[in-house]
Design a protein around this motif. Sequence first.
Motif, short mmCIF file in Angstrom:
data_model
loop_
_atom_site.label_atom_id
_atom_site.label_comp_id
_atom_site.label_asym_id
_atom_site.label_seq_id
_atom_site.Cartn_x
_atom_site.Cartn_y
_atom_site.Cartn_z
N ALA A 1 4.62 3.23 6.07
CA ALA A 1 4.49 1.83 5.96
C ALA A 1 3.73 1.59 4.61
O ALA A 1 3.85 0.72 3.86
CB ALA A 1 3.96 1.08 7.07
N TYR A 2 2.53 2.43 4.53
CA TYR A 2 1.62 2.36 3.44
C TYR A 2 2.36 2.49 2.03
O TYR A 2 2.12 1.68 1.01
CB TYR A 2 0.40 2.90 3.59
N VAL A 3 3.11 3.49 1.99
CA VAL A 3 3.83 3.87 0.72
C VAL A 3 4.95 2.93 0.53
O VAL A 3 5.04 2.59 -0.81
CB VAL A 3 4.40 5.34 1.02
N GLY A 4 5.49 2.38 1.33
CA GLY A 4 6.59 1.27 1.13
C GLY A 4 5.91 0.03 0.78
O GLY A 4 6.44 -0.88 -0.11
N TYR A 5 4.74 -0.29 1.15
CA TYR A 5 3.94 -1.42 0.89
C TYR A 5 3.56 -1.88 -0.37
O TYR A 5 3.75 -2.68 -1.19
CB TYR A 5 2.86 -1.68 1.69
#
Length: 229
Positions: free
Chosen positions: A135-139
């Motif tokens: 989720a952090y990478v996609g954010y």
Amino acid sequence: MVGAANPDIPVLVGRDGWLFFTGGSNLESCRSVDPFSEQELHELTQLFGQRRRWLAAQGCEYLLYFAPDKHTIYPEYVPESMKQVGPLTSSDQLTAYMARHSKVRLVDLRPALLKAKKERLLYYKSDTHWNEYGAYVGYRPIIAALQQSFPALASPPRDQFDIQLQSGFSGDTATMLGLQGVITEDAPLLVDQNPVAREAGPVPGWSQYASRCTVVEERRGPRGLVRHG
């Protein structure tokens, strides 16, 4: 590689114990055997355009993105019955079509995720969703796109987070197989060392999920509401 013993259970077991959801049209989408027609692409693009114009009239920015399915980022673990046979995925089609025919800003998260998967696991093996690190990478590319309109926005650097592993995680696909607590894995938790938000308590009326309200105290960026569910 085996599938679920019960054909009514929409789960297939891939390589190394990876579980993949096949419900709805997920299997057909994964295999790219039922691509969008030109009319469907046109209608979707029109719909997103209508939303952009309506939001613009309210003084709101519209940024569109799709969270990639697990099989898109980890095709090497996909069962043979889910291997892609068509030349283009629905995401490939829509991204290319909207680039030619739409003013809507569409952020493709796949390149960032495909790059980052070399560093750390981004999706749960026993669940449909990405994990906290995924989720952090996609954010990050979402925030980068929003910075064009809101320069004060910035995503926190990776070293601001400690990654802790929570043992015993058992996801939704494991539960569908009746193996919750039997199939388990370590789940990465991102612990912010410099939090700028506070918990404001549970959200009433959203009983389907363990919903909670988090309020960002800093006033540098725009206001927004993010709803899960």
